[in-house]
Scaffold this active site. Structure first.
Site, PDB file in Angstrom:
ATOM      1  CG  HIS A  17      -1.952  -1.005   1.336  1.00  0.00           C
ATOM      2  ND1 HIS A  17      -2.099  -1.832   2.416  1.00  0.00           N
ATOM      3  CD2 HIS A  17      -2.930  -1.332   0.467  1.00  0.00           C
ATOM      4  CE1 HIS A  17      -3.138  -2.647   2.211  1.00  0.00           C
ATOM      5  NE2 HIS A  17      -3.657  -2.365   1.035  1.00  0.00           N
ATOM      6  CE  LYS A  41     -13.131  -7.356   3.797  1.00  0.00           C
ATOM      7  NZ  LYS A  41     -11.912  -6.966   3.159  1.00  0.00           N
ATOM      8  NE  ARG A  90      -2.890  -7.781  -4.116  1.00  0.00           N
ATOM      9  CZ  ARG A  90      -3.698  -8.070  -3.117  1.00  0.00           C
ATOM     10  NH1 ARG A  90      -3.219  -8.236  -1.921  1.00  0.00           N
ATOM     11  NH2 ARG A  90      -4.993  -8.200  -3.296  1.00  0.00           N
ATOM     12  CB  SER A 128      -4.407  -6.209   4.991  1.00  0.00           C
ATOM     13  OG  SER A 128      -4.094  -4.942   4.470  1.00  0.00           O
TER      14      SER A 128
HETATM   15  O1  PNS Z   1      -8.872  -2.778   0.744  1.00  0.00           O
HETATM   16  P1  PNS Z   1     -10.178  -3.304   0.213  1.00  0.00           P
HETATM   17  O2  PNS Z   1     -11.003  -3.924   1.325  1.00  0.00           O
HETATM   18  O3  PNS Z   1      -9.993  -4.229  -0.944  1.00  0.00           O
HETATM   19  O4  PNS Z   1     -10.983  -2.016  -0.340  1.00  0.00           O
HETATM   20  C1  PNS Z   1     -12.250  -2.156  -0.933  1.00  0.00           C
HETATM   21  C2  PNS Z   1     -12.911  -0.770  -1.155  1.00  0.00           C
HETATM   22  C3  PNS Z   1     -12.953   0.012   0.135  1.00  0.00           C
HETATM   23  C4  PNS Z   1     -12.111  -0.009  -2.169  1.00  0.00           C
HETATM   24  C5  PNS Z   1     -14.343  -1.047  -1.693  1.00  0.00           C
HETATM   25  O5  PNS Z   1     -14.958  -2.001  -0.862  1.00  0.00           O
HETATM   26  C6  PNS Z   1     -15.205   0.204  -1.756  1.00  0.00           C
HETATM   27  O6  PNS Z   1     -14.995   1.068  -2.570  1.00  0.00           O
HETATM   28  N1  PNS Z   1     -16.199   0.259  -0.841  1.00  0.00           N
HETATM   29  C7  PNS Z   1     -17.149   1.349  -0.774  1.00  0.00           C
HETATM   30  C8  PNS Z   1     -18.544   0.914  -1.214  1.00  0.00           C
HETATM   31  C9  PNS Z   1     -18.773   1.217  -2.688  1.00  0.00           C
HETATM   32  O7  PNS Z   1     -18.572   2.308  -3.160  1.00  0.00           O
HETATM   33  N2  PNS Z   1     -19.212   0.181  -3.440  1.00  0.00           N
HETATM   34  C10 PNS Z   1     -19.502   0.365  -4.859  1.00  0.00           C
HETATM   35  C11 PNS Z   1     -18.309   0.082  -5.734  1.00  0.00           C
HETATM   36  S1  PNS Z   1     -18.283  -1.640  -6.042  1.00  0.00           S
END
Ligand code: PNS
Length: 160
Positions: A17, A41, A90, A128
């Site tokens: 990150h 989660k 990745r 993570s």
């Molecule tokens: O580090 P992560 O858990 O892979 O991040 C995921 C994240 C936070 C980028 C994604 O879950 C997100 O954008 N969540 C906000 C909800 C949202 O906007 N959903 C619509 C897009 S699919």
């Protein structure tokens, strides 16, 4: 001003990150690291703790701001006047989910763009979840997360 938002759970922020944040900061005037605080989660670190840790490890990186967000990313983008979402990629296995999210975000807000930054080769395996797995067995976290985070993560698992 060219503002990008780098969203994620960052539970915890890994060297992968941090690499993406450092590289994005060379491209944009401001990089907002947006920590999701309403994930389904149960996180290891609270949103406030994750923010504090990211601030600590990005203090040398210019033009980085760290915030929390809940709800839709597109609403966070609008609130912060940003049009570019940064995502780290990745491996090919990341691509399908990321592509779906990018298209969903674009559908919800037509003038957003997602910019994928390919991971540096040494962090291709890193996540993570892997950090938490290693930490839960008191394994060596050197090179996986910034050194300052090692004691914090270890103590969360009851090791010192
Ligand atoms: O580090 P992560 O858990 O892979 O991040 C995921 C994240 C936070 C980028 C994604 O879950 C997100 O954008 N969540 C906000 C909800 C949202 O906007 N959903 C619509 C897009 S699919």
């Amino acid at each position: 001003m060219n503002i990008a938002v780098y969203p994620g759970s960052f539970d915890p922020c890994t060297n992968g990150h941090l690499d993406v944040i450092q590289r994005a900061s060379k491209i944009f005037d401001k990089v907002i690291v947006a920590v999701l605080c309403n994930s389904r989660k149960t996180p290891l670190f609270s949103a406030e703790e994750r923010i504090e840790l990211i601030i600590k490890i990005t203090k040398e990186v210019p033009c980085v701001e760290v915030i929390t967000f809940s709800g839709l990313l597109v609403d966070c983008m609008k609130k912060n006047n940003a049009k570019i979402v940064i995502k780290g990629l990745r491996a090919v296995s990341d691509f399908e989910d990321e592509f779906q999210m990018a298209l969903t975000n674009r559908k919800l807000c037509n003038d957003l763009e997602t910019l994928f930054i390919p991971t540096s080769a040494e962090y291709m395996f890193l996540s993570s979840s892997i950090v938490k797995e290693v930490a839960s067995y008191n394994g060596d976290l050197t090179g996986l997360v910034p050194d300052e985070l090692i004691p914090v993560i270890k103590s969360r698992f009851g090791f010192c």
